[in-house]
Design a protein around this motif. Structure first.
Motif, PDB file in Angstrom:
ATOM      1  N   UNK A  28      95.815  45.355   6.398  1.00 18.87           N
ATOM      2  CA  UNK A  28      96.149  44.233   7.271  1.00 18.87           C
ATOM      3  C   UNK A  28      96.067  44.677   8.722  1.00 18.87           C
ATOM      4  N   UNK A  29      95.050  44.172   9.407  1.00 17.65           N
ATOM      5  CA  UNK A  29      94.795  44.596  10.769  1.00 17.65           C
ATOM      6  C   UNK A  29      95.935  44.219  11.714  1.00 17.65           C
ATOM      7  N   UNK A  30      96.751  43.237  11.349  1.00 20.88           N
ATOM      8  CA  UNK A  30      97.819  42.783  12.253  1.00 20.88           C
ATOM      9  C   UNK A  30      98.839  43.887  12.534  1.00 20.88           C
ATOM     10  N   UNK A  72      92.240  38.041  15.870  1.00 15.49           N
ATOM     11  CA  UNK A  72      92.438  36.902  14.976  1.00 15.49           C
ATOM     12  C   UNK A  72      93.005  37.469  13.691  1.00 15.49           C
ATOM     13  N   UNK A  73      94.318  37.531  13.637  1.00 17.42           N
ATOM     14  CA  UNK A  73      94.951  38.169  12.479  1.00 17.42           C
ATOM     15  C   UNK A  73      94.706  37.388  11.189  1.00 17.42           C
ATOM     16  N   UNK A  78      89.085  41.690  15.039  1.00 21.61           N
ATOM     17  CA  UNK A  78      89.267  41.828  16.481  1.00 21.61           C
ATOM     18  C   UNK A  78      87.908  41.641  17.141  1.00 21.61           C
ATOM     19  N   UNK A  79      87.911  40.973  18.284  1.00 18.57           N
ATOM     20  CA  UNK A  79      86.680  40.680  18.991  1.00 18.57           C
ATOM     21  C   UNK A  79      86.639  41.372  20.345  1.00 18.57           C
ATOM     22  N   UNK A  80      85.426  41.611  20.812  1.00 14.32           N
ATOM     23  CA  UNK A  80      85.224  42.086  22.175  1.00 14.32           C
ATOM     24  C   UNK A  80      84.187  41.174  22.820  1.00 14.32           C
ATOM     25  N   UNK A  81      84.646  40.317  23.703  1.00  9.60           N
ATOM     26  CA  UNK A  81      83.755  39.450  24.457  1.00  9.60           C
ATOM     27  C   UNK A  81      83.302  40.196  25.705  1.00  9.60           C
ATOM     28  N   UNK A  82      82.001  40.334  25.850  1.00  8.74           N
ATOM     29  CA  UNK A  82      81.442  41.085  26.972  1.00  8.74           C
ATOM     30  C   UNK A  82      80.581  40.147  27.808  1.00  8.74           C
TER      31      UNK A  82
END
Length: 118
Positions: A28-30, A72-73, A78-82
């Motif tokens: 669980x990434x959260x 986004x649990x 997890x996102x990386x907006x570049x």
């Protein structure tokens, strides 16, 4: 067995945008802080974004205002907006996950390549 898988890399023109994803499976990434790193050819790996398990974010100066990390649990991702990408952002991008306040990443992804070129 837990793992992280990055996606979303590719070729983009200077000034363009990409969104990288770091999807977790098997855990669980959260409960984990997540860090995005990059490594350009011939250079050392460097941290580009960090988000704690509680959602607190931190960035080095060279990406601040251009990169945004989010989680986004519900989707274990997890996102990386570049945005405003520069040729010097060209590198392999990796994510790592560390349990709660640990400094050591328990999981690493295999990386996704980002090339910024006209």
């Amino acid at each position: 067995q837990g793992q992280l898988v990055e996606s979303g890399g590719g070729l983009v023109q200077p000034g363009g945008s990409l969104r990288l994803s770091c999807a977790a499976s098997g855990f669980m990434l959260k409960n984990y802080a997540v860090r995005w790193y990059r490594q350009a050819a011939g250079k050392q790996r460097e941290l580009v974004a960090h988000i704690t398990h509680a959602g607190i974010t931190n960035y080095p100066e060279f990406v601040k205002g251009r990169f945004t990390i989010s989680r986004d649990n519900a989707n274990n991702t997890v996102y990386l907006q570049m945005n405003s990408l520069k040729p010097e952002d060209t590198a392999d991008y990796y994510c790592g996950a560390a349990y709660l306040y640990s400094q050591a990443n328990a999981y690493w992804g295999q990386g996704t390549q980002v090339t910024v070129s006209s």
